[in-house]
Design a protein around this motif. Structure first.
Motif, short mmCIF file in Angstrom:
data_model
loop_
_atom_site.label_atom_id
_atom_site.label_comp_id
_atom_site.label_asym_id
_atom_site.label_seq_id
_atom_site.Cartn_x
_atom_site.Cartn_y
_atom_site.Cartn_z
N LEU A 152 -6.17 -8.77 23.95
CA LEU A 152 -5.68 -7.54 22.95
C LEU A 152 -7.12 -7.02 23.10
O LEU A 152 -8.17 -7.44 22.66
CB LEU A 152 -5.50 -8.22 21.44
CG LEU A 152 -5.47 -7.22 20.59
CD1 LEU A 152 -4.03 -6.47 20.84
CD2 LEU A 152 -5.34 -7.96 19.12
N VAL A 153 -7.11 -5.62 23.11
CA VAL A 153 -8.07 -4.75 22.83
C VAL A 153 -7.78 -3.56 21.84
O VAL A 153 -6.82 -2.77 21.85
CB VAL A 153 -8.50 -3.88 24.13
CG1 VAL A 153 -9.38 -3.08 23.83
CG2 VAL A 153 -8.61 -4.78 25.41
N THR A 154 -8.45 -3.74 20.81
CA THR A 154 -8.28 -2.80 19.64
C THR A 154 -9.00 -1.62 19.77
O THR A 154 -10.29 -1.46 20.49
CB THR A 154 -8.49 -3.33 18.03
OG1 THR A 154 -10.03 -3.70 17.92
CG2 THR A 154 -7.79 -4.68 18.11
N GLY A 155 -8.83 -0.30 19.26
CA GLY A 155 -9.57 0.75 19.47
C GLY A 155 -9.69 1.17 20.86
O GLY A 155 -10.88 1.66 21.57
N ALA A 156 -8.48 1.01 21.80
CA ALA A 156 -8.40 1.19 23.06
C ALA A 156 -8.31 2.54 23.31
O ALA A 156 -8.68 2.85 24.81
CB ALA A 156 -7.08 0.59 23.73
N ALA A 157 -8.50 3.46 22.52
CA ALA A 157 -8.67 4.91 22.81
C ALA A 157 -10.22 5.28 22.76
O ALA A 157 -10.57 6.52 23.09
CB ALA A 157 -7.80 5.83 22.11
N GLY A 158 -11.17 4.50 22.21
CA GLY A 158 -12.37 4.54 22.22
C GLY A 158 -13.28 4.50 23.63
O GLY A 158 -12.64 4.22 24.38
N ALA A 159 -14.55 5.11 23.42
CA ALA A 159 -15.30 4.73 24.70
C ALA A 159 -15.40 3.40 25.11
O ALA A 159 -15.39 3.20 26.26
CB ALA A 159 -16.65 5.64 24.17
N VAL A 160 -15.84 2.55 24.36
CA VAL A 160 -15.88 1.19 24.53
C VAL A 160 -14.46 0.63 24.97
O VAL A 160 -14.23 -0.11 25.74
CB VAL A 160 -16.83 0.30 23.45
CG1 VAL A 160 -16.85 -1.16 23.92
CG2 VAL A 160 -17.96 0.92 23.53
N GLY A 161 -13.63 0.92 23.99
CA GLY A 161 -12.02 0.08 24.33
C GLY A 161 -11.75 0.60 25.39
O GLY A 161 -10.91 -0.25 25.85
#
Length: 314
Positions: A152-161
């Motif tokens: 699971l990846v939260t904040g998947a639209a962010g730079a790190v995500g």
């Protein structure tokens, strides 16, 4: 040369220019003429005093800003054999308590903190790789899971995500991504197999897609217990900010990723960018003398991709 520093902690208005001598590389070091420097949340956390309050940066009269750099080698110190003047490189400054960062005309880094820049993207785009992609890579290393695991990846639209989704997919993981509903298409484009919109009862909605829970979570959005509840018993959980680690319930192994410079890994990331596995995203570019404006935009939020400061004045 001119550089952006912080002499007092606070909002974007505390950023100031200073005139300092061009730094000289020491043994095993390289001087890089900066073409672009990424603007990251850690820069704002340094400027505001959050990292000082958290005990990560000791009190300093002057702090430099900027971790990410893309540019060209300008000079090398004794003992450096892998790089020469004129080489296009990317690098990471991972010591936040220094008086000079990448918000400058030149920066000196250890030779093992840089790598050859990607050939197929601009310096501005390349400047988003070191901190963000290395953080995602090192977080995935902490999971120590076999291919086929569900992550699971939260904040998947962010730079790190976003980089975490792409790198997890490249490792053969099944990726479950959490982001705002409007970001579903790009997040699936990064490599997510399952998309769960951000909102209430996250764990229940993740578990409806993955009965029993995911094998691990990369919590770039700092959702804490909400994301932990989506992880299976004895699973893995990685947190991305000091003080954000949830209680390790149900035998879940909770780890914190503390970024470190790694030139060899940066070289691998540059190759992945050239291969199209990693696609840098730039929200906007601004000249270095608009660093205050860049931090104001960062504070306002809503960015997709990173801001970059360009054409530093040397």
């Amino acid at each position: 040369m001119r550089a952006v520093v912080v002499r007092r902690l606070g909002g974007p208005e505390v950023l100031e220019f200073t005139e300092i001598p061009v730094p000289r590389p020491g043994i095993g070091q390289v001087r890089v003429k900066v073409a672009a420097a990424g603007v990251n949340p850690v820069d704002a956390a340094t400027r505001s005093g959050f990292l000082t309050e958290a005990g990560i940066i000791p009190p300093r009269e002057v702090l430099g800003l900027g971790w990410d750099v893309a540019g060209t080698v300008d000079a090398v110190g004794d003992g450096v054999t892998g790089f020469a003047a004129g080489d296009a490189v990317i690098g990471l400054r991972d010591r936040p308590a220094t008086t000079l960062g990448a918000y400058a005309g030149y920066v000196v880094l250890d030779a093992d903190a840089i790598a050859a820049a990607p050939r197929t993207v601009s310096a501005v785009e390349a400047a988003t790789l070191p901190l963000n992609a290395l953080t995602a890579l090192q977080a995935l290393d902490l999971l120590d899971l076999p291919a086929g695991a569900t992550v699971l990846v939260t904040g998947a639209a962010g730079a790190v995500g976003g980089y975490a989704v792409a790198l997890a997919k490249a490792r053969g993981f099944r990726v479950v991504a959490v982001a705002g509903s409007a970001d579903e298409a790009p997040v699936r484009g990064f490599g997510a197999e399952i998309f769960v919109p951000r909102g209430d009862f996250l764990a229940d909605r993740v578990r409806s897609e993955v009965p029993g829970g995911v094998d691990a979570a990369l919590d770039t959005a700092l959702l804490g217990l909400e994301a932990l509840d989506a992880v299976a018993n004895r699973g893995r959980f990685v947190v991305f900010a000091a003080g954000a680690a949830p209680i390790p319930l149900r035998g879940i192994k909770v780890a914190h990723v503390w970024i470190r410079a790694d030139g060899a890994a940066l070289g691998e990331l540059a190759t992945l960018a050239d291969d199209g596995v990693l696609v840098p995203r730039i929200a906007d570019t601004l000249p270095l003398d608009e660093a205050v404006k860049a931090h104001e935009r960062l504070a306002a939020g809503g960015l997709r991709g990173r801001l970059a400061l360009t054409n530093p004045i040397s």
